[in-house]
Design a protein around this motif. Structure first.
Motif, PDB file in Angstrom:
ATOM      1  N   LEU A   1       0.811  -1.211   0.000  1.00 10.47           N
ATOM      2  CA  LEU A   1       0.000   0.000   0.000  1.00 10.47           C
ATOM      3  C   LEU A   1       0.848   1.267   0.000  1.00 10.47           C
ATOM      4  O   LEU A   1       0.520   2.252  -0.665  1.00 10.47           O
ATOM      5  CB  LEU A   1      -0.936   0.006   1.209  1.00 10.47           C
ATOM      6  N   PHE A   2       1.935   1.247   0.764  1.00 11.06           N
ATOM      7  CA  PHE A   2       2.734   2.459   0.934  1.00 11.06           C
ATOM      8  C   PHE A   2       4.041   2.421   0.149  1.00 11.06           C
ATOM      9  O   PHE A   2       4.908   3.264   0.348  1.00 11.06           O
ATOM     10  CB  PHE A   2       3.003   2.693   2.423  1.00 11.06           C
ATOM     11  N   ARG A   3       4.176   1.431  -0.735  1.00 12.17           N
ATOM     12  CA  ARG A   3       5.312   1.316  -1.645  1.00 12.17           C
ATOM     13  C   ARG A   3       6.642   1.389  -0.901  1.00 12.17           C
ATOM     14  O   ARG A   3       7.520   2.200  -1.213  1.00 12.17           O
ATOM     15  CB  ARG A   3       5.240   2.386  -2.728  1.00 12.17           C
ATOM     16  N   LEU A   4       6.796   0.507   0.067  1.00 12.58           N
ATOM     17  CA  LEU A   4       8.003   0.493   0.885  1.00 12.58           C
ATOM     18  C   LEU A   4       9.092  -0.350   0.245  1.00 12.58           C
ATOM     19  O   LEU A   4       8.838  -1.402  -0.338  1.00 12.58           O
ATOM     20  CB  LEU A   4       7.689  -0.074   2.277  1.00 12.58           C
ATOM     21  N   LEU A   5      10.326   0.115   0.379  1.00 11.99           N
ATOM     22  CA  LEU A   5      11.472  -0.697   0.000  1.00 11.99           C
ATOM     23  C   LEU A   5      11.804  -1.708   1.092  1.00 11.99           C
ATOM     24  O   LEU A   5      12.384  -2.759   0.838  1.00 11.99           O
ATOM     25  CB  LEU A   5      12.688   0.197  -0.259  1.00 11.99           C
ATOM     26  N   LYS A   6      11.395  -1.376   2.297  1.00  6.16           N
ATOM     27  CA  LYS A   6      11.689  -2.240   3.434  1.00  6.16           C
ATOM     28  C   LYS A   6      10.579  -2.092   4.463  1.00  6.16           C
ATOM     29  O   LYS A   6      10.177  -0.988   4.793  1.00  6.16           O
ATOM     30  CB  LYS A   6      13.032  -1.850   4.059  1.00  6.16           C
ATOM     31  N   GLY A   7      10.045  -3.218   4.919  1.00  2.24           N
ATOM     32  CA  GLY A   7       9.015  -3.203   5.946  1.00  2.24           C
ATOM     33  C   GLY A   7       9.576  -3.659   7.282  1.00  2.24           C
ATOM     34  O   GLY A   7      10.777  -3.847   7.439  1.00  2.24           O
ATOM     35  N   VAL A   8       8.713  -3.821   8.252  1.00  2.00           N
ATOM     36  CA  VAL A   8       9.096  -4.325   9.567  1.00  2.00           C
ATOM     37  C   VAL A   8       8.076  -5.380   9.979  1.00  2.00           C
ATOM     38  O   VAL A   8       6.922  -5.349   9.563  1.00  2.00           O
ATOM     39  CB  VAL A   8       9.156  -3.203  10.627  1.00  2.00           C
ATOM     40  N   GLU A   9       8.511  -6.302  10.784  1.00  2.00           N
ATOM     41  CA  GLU A   9       7.615  -7.339  11.269  1.00  2.00           C
ATOM     42  C   GLU A   9       6.800  -6.800  12.445  1.00  2.00           C
ATOM     43  O   GLU A   9       7.368  -6.326  13.434  1.00  2.00           O
ATOM     44  CB  GLU A   9       8.422  -8.567  11.703  1.00  2.00           C
ATOM     45  N   VAL A  10       5.499  -6.867  12.330  1.00  2.00           N
ATOM     46  CA  VAL A  10       4.617  -6.352  13.371  1.00  2.00           C
ATOM     47  C   VAL A  10       3.492  -7.339  13.621  1.00  2.00           C
ATOM     48  O   VAL A  10       3.201  -8.199  12.784  1.00  2.00           O
ATOM     49  CB  VAL A  10       4.013  -4.980  12.979  1.00  2.00           C
ATOM     50  N   VAL A  11       2.865  -7.214  14.772  1.00  2.00           N
ATOM     51  CA  VAL A  11       1.682  -7.996  15.106  1.00  2.00           C
ATOM     52  C   VAL A  11       0.523  -7.023  15.250  1.00  2.00           C
ATOM     53  O   VAL A  11       0.723  -5.825  15.485  1.00  2.00           O
ATOM     54  CB  VAL A  11       1.884  -8.784  16.419  1.00  2.00           C
ATOM     55  N   PRO A  12      -0.716  -7.487  15.095  1.00  2.00           N
ATOM     56  CA  PRO A  12      -1.868  -6.586  15.256  1.00  2.00           C
ATOM     57  C   PRO A  12      -1.885  -5.957  16.648  1.00  2.00           C
ATOM     58  O   PRO A  12      -1.672  -6.640  17.648  1.00  2.00           O
ATOM     59  CB  PRO A  12      -3.070  -7.506  15.042  1.00  2.00           C
ATOM     60  N   ARG A  13      -2.127  -4.643  16.675  1.00  2.00           N
ATOM     61  CA  ARG A  13      -2.232  -3.916  17.942  1.00  2.00           C
ATOM     62  C   ARG A  13      -3.563  -3.178  17.964  1.00  2.00           C
ATOM     63  O   ARG A  13      -3.961  -2.578  16.971  1.00  2.00           O
ATOM     64  CB  ARG A  13      -1.090  -2.901  18.089  1.00  2.00           C
ATOM     65  N   TYR A  14      -4.231  -3.192  19.116  1.00  2.00           N
ATOM     66  CA  TYR A  14      -5.569  -2.606  19.225  1.00  2.00           C
ATOM     67  C   TYR A  14      -5.638  -1.448  20.218  1.00  2.00           C
ATOM     68  O   TYR A  14      -6.692  -0.841  20.355  1.00  2.00           O
ATOM     69  CB  TYR A  14      -6.582  -3.681  19.626  1.00  2.00           C
ATOM     70  N   ASN A  15      -4.539  -1.148  20.876  1.00  2.00           N
ATOM     71  CA  ASN A  15      -4.573  -0.080  21.878  1.00  2.00           C
ATOM     72  C   ASN A  15      -3.178   0.501  22.042  1.00  2.00           C
ATOM     73  O   ASN A  15      -2.538   0.356  23.079  1.00  2.00           O
ATOM     74  CB  ASN A  15      -5.100  -0.620  23.208  1.00  2.00           C
ATOM     75  N   ILE A  16      -2.698   1.140  21.001  1.00  2.00           N
ATOM     76  CA  ILE A  16      -1.349   1.716  21.002  1.00  2.00           C
ATOM     77  C   ILE A  16      -1.381   3.051  21.735  1.00  2.00           C
ATOM     78  O   ILE A  16      -2.209   3.922  21.432  1.00  2.00           O
ATOM     79  CB  ILE A  16      -0.843   1.892  19.573  1.00  2.00           C
ATOM     80  N   ALA A  17      -0.473   3.227  22.688  1.00  2.00           N
ATOM     81  CA  ALA A  17      -0.483   4.397  23.572  1.00  2.00           C
ATOM     82  C   ALA A  17       0.829   5.164  23.474  1.00  2.00           C
ATOM     83  O   ALA A  17       1.859   4.620  23.046  1.00  2.00           O
ATOM     84  CB  ALA A  17      -0.723   3.945  25.016  1.00  2.00           C
ATOM     85  N   PRO A  18       0.827   6.435  23.858  1.00  2.00           N
ATOM     86  CA  PRO A  18       2.054   7.226  23.874  1.00  2.00           C
ATOM     87  C   PRO A  18       3.164   6.563  24.687  1.00  2.00           C
ATOM     88  O   PRO A  18       2.898   5.843  25.644  1.00  2.00           O
ATOM     89  CB  PRO A  18       1.605   8.543  24.521  1.00  2.00           C
ATOM     90  N   THR A  19       4.381   6.813  24.256  1.00  2.00           N
ATOM     91  CA  THR A  19       5.661   6.299  24.772  1.00  2.00           C
ATOM     92  C   THR A  19       5.958   4.892  24.264  1.00  2.00           C
ATOM     93  O   THR A  19       7.086   4.432  24.389  1.00  2.00           O
ATOM     94  CB  THR A  19       5.778   6.308  26.315  1.00  2.00           C
ATOM     95  N   GLN A  20       4.987   4.225  23.663  1.00  2.00           N
ATOM     96  CA  GLN A  20       5.239   2.895  23.127  1.00  2.00           C
ATOM     97  C   GLN A  20       5.918   2.984  21.763  1.00  2.00           C
ATOM     98  O   GLN A  20       5.787   3.985  21.054  1.00  2.00           O
ATOM     99  CB  GLN A  20       3.926   2.117  23.006  1.00  2.00           C
ATOM    100  N   PRO A  21       6.653   1.940  21.356  1.00  2.00           N
ATOM    101  CA  PRO A  21       7.219   1.923  20.002  1.00  2.00           C
ATOM    102  C   PRO A  21       6.116   1.701  18.976  1.00  2.00           C
ATOM    103  O   PRO A  21       5.260   0.832  19.155  1.00  2.00           O
ATOM    104  CB  PRO A  21       8.189   0.744  20.036  1.00  2.00           C
ATOM    105  N   ILE A  22       6.113   2.492  17.937  1.00  2.00           N
ATOM    106  CA  ILE A  22       5.108   2.386  16.885  1.00  2.00           C
ATOM    107  C   ILE A  22       5.811   2.320  15.526  1.00  2.00           C
ATOM    108  O   ILE A  22       7.004   2.619  15.411  1.00  2.00           O
ATOM    109  CB  ILE A  22       4.116   3.569  16.909  1.00  2.00           C
ATOM    110  N   VAL A  23       5.071   1.946  14.501  1.00  2.00           N
ATOM    111  CA  VAL A  23       5.607   1.905  13.146  1.00  2.00           C
ATOM    112  C   VAL A  23       5.354   3.246  12.467  1.00  2.00           C
ATOM    113  O   VAL A  23       4.219   3.731  12.444  1.00  2.00           O
ATOM    114  CB  VAL A  23       4.968   0.772  12.330  1.00  2.00           C
ATOM    115  N   ALA A  24       6.419   3.832  11.933  1.00  2.00           N
ATOM    116  CA  ALA A  24       6.313   5.073  11.168  1.00  2.00           C
ATOM    117  C   ALA A  24       7.074   4.900   9.864  1.00  2.00           C
ATOM    118  O   ALA A  24       8.056   4.163   9.796  1.00  2.00           O
ATOM    119  CB  ALA A  24       6.864   6.253  11.967  1.00  2.00           C
ATOM    120  N   ILE A  25       6.633   5.603   8.846  1.00  2.00           N
ATOM    121  CA  ILE A  25       7.219   5.499   7.514  1.00  2.00           C
ATOM    122  C   ILE A  25       7.775   6.854   7.110  1.00  2.00           C
ATOM    123  O   ILE A  25       7.077   7.866   7.190  1.00  2.00           O
ATOM    124  CB  ILE A  25       6.161   5.036   6.484  1.00  2.00           C
TER     125      ILE A  25
END
Length: 242
Positions: free
Chosen positions: A17-41
């Motif tokens: 979808l975002f035409r990435l050259l490189k992705g990261v391995e992630v699991v589904p998250r349903y309650n992401i909160a500040p100070t936590q590590p998140i995926v950014a592009i």
């Protein structure tokens, strides 16, 4: 203000979808909160890749992140002026993939009802963000991000007076293109979505606790429809010192 969100997009779909050259391995998250590590592009030297970053921006000039305020959101009206955000607007623009985000409506009795907000067409969201890299005296490095908020459109103002800036199509391309698109023009991409672009429903107050993180958090619960909120005049808000 966007203070919690969900991200359930599979890594391979995120790459496509975002035409990435490189992705990261992630699991589904349903309650992401500040100070936590998140995926950014973001893009560097023409390479668009996904990274893990701390949600809560730490500018590179900060001496000690432990003594710096938590900057989760940047207001579109003032981000170009504030030292904490203006360099990132020029050189550190990013997007944060999301399935939806949470917002809390304040009821007449001062209790707060959370709502889960998604795209009306069920497509993933691309939240506009800013990132910065902080280098410590011993070589430690922290990548961190803040999401950008805009005034809520009339539809969302029933719940809250702010909403995240959500990008799509060419706006994503221009937002990430820090080489050719100047900060002034990029800032004009961060706009409220039109009425009807989003849908929302009430969810359990379990989302109030960041320790809860399961698919049940985004399921609809039955509550009374929120009373319309009065529109607020722009200005003021989070950490005007910066």
């Amino acid at each position: 203000m966007c203070g919690r969100y969900a991200s359930t997009l599979p890594p391979e779909m995120m790459v496509e979808l975002f035409r990435l050259l490189k992705g990261v391995e992630v699991v589904p998250r349903y309650n992401i909160a500040p100070t936590q590590p998140i995926v950014a592009i973001w893009e560097q030297e023409g390479r668009r890749e996904a990274h893990f970053a701390r949600w809560g921006l730490v500018p590179g000039w900060v001496k000690d992140p432990r003594e710096f305020p938590l900057l989760v959101n940047a207001r579109v009206e003032t981000m170009a002026e504030k030292p904490a955000f203006r360099d990132a607007l020029k050189h550190g623009r990013c997007i944060i993939p999301a399935s939806g985000y949470y917002e809390w409506h304040t009821n007449p009795d001062k209790t707060k009802q959370p709502y889960f907000i998604t795209m009306a067409n069920d497509r993933p969201m691309a939240l506009a963000g800013l990132y910065a890299s902080w280098m410590g005296p011993n070589g430690e490095e922290i990548d961190s991000v803040a999401t950008i908020t805009v005034p809520a459109n009339p539809q969302l103002s029933e719940i809250h007076d702010r909403m995240p800036a959500i990008l799509d199509g060419e706006a994503i391309e221009n937002w990430l293109n820090v080489r050719d698109v100047r900060a002034h023009h990029a800032a004009q991409l961060a706009l409220p979505l039109e009425d009807g672009a989003l849908k929302f429903h009430p969810v359990s107050t379990r989302v109030n606790s960041a320790r809860d993180d399961d698919a049940g958090l985004i399921e609809k619960v039955e509550v009374q429809k929120p009373e319309p909120r009065p529109r607020k005049v722009a200005g003021g808000g989070q950490l005007d010192l910066f």
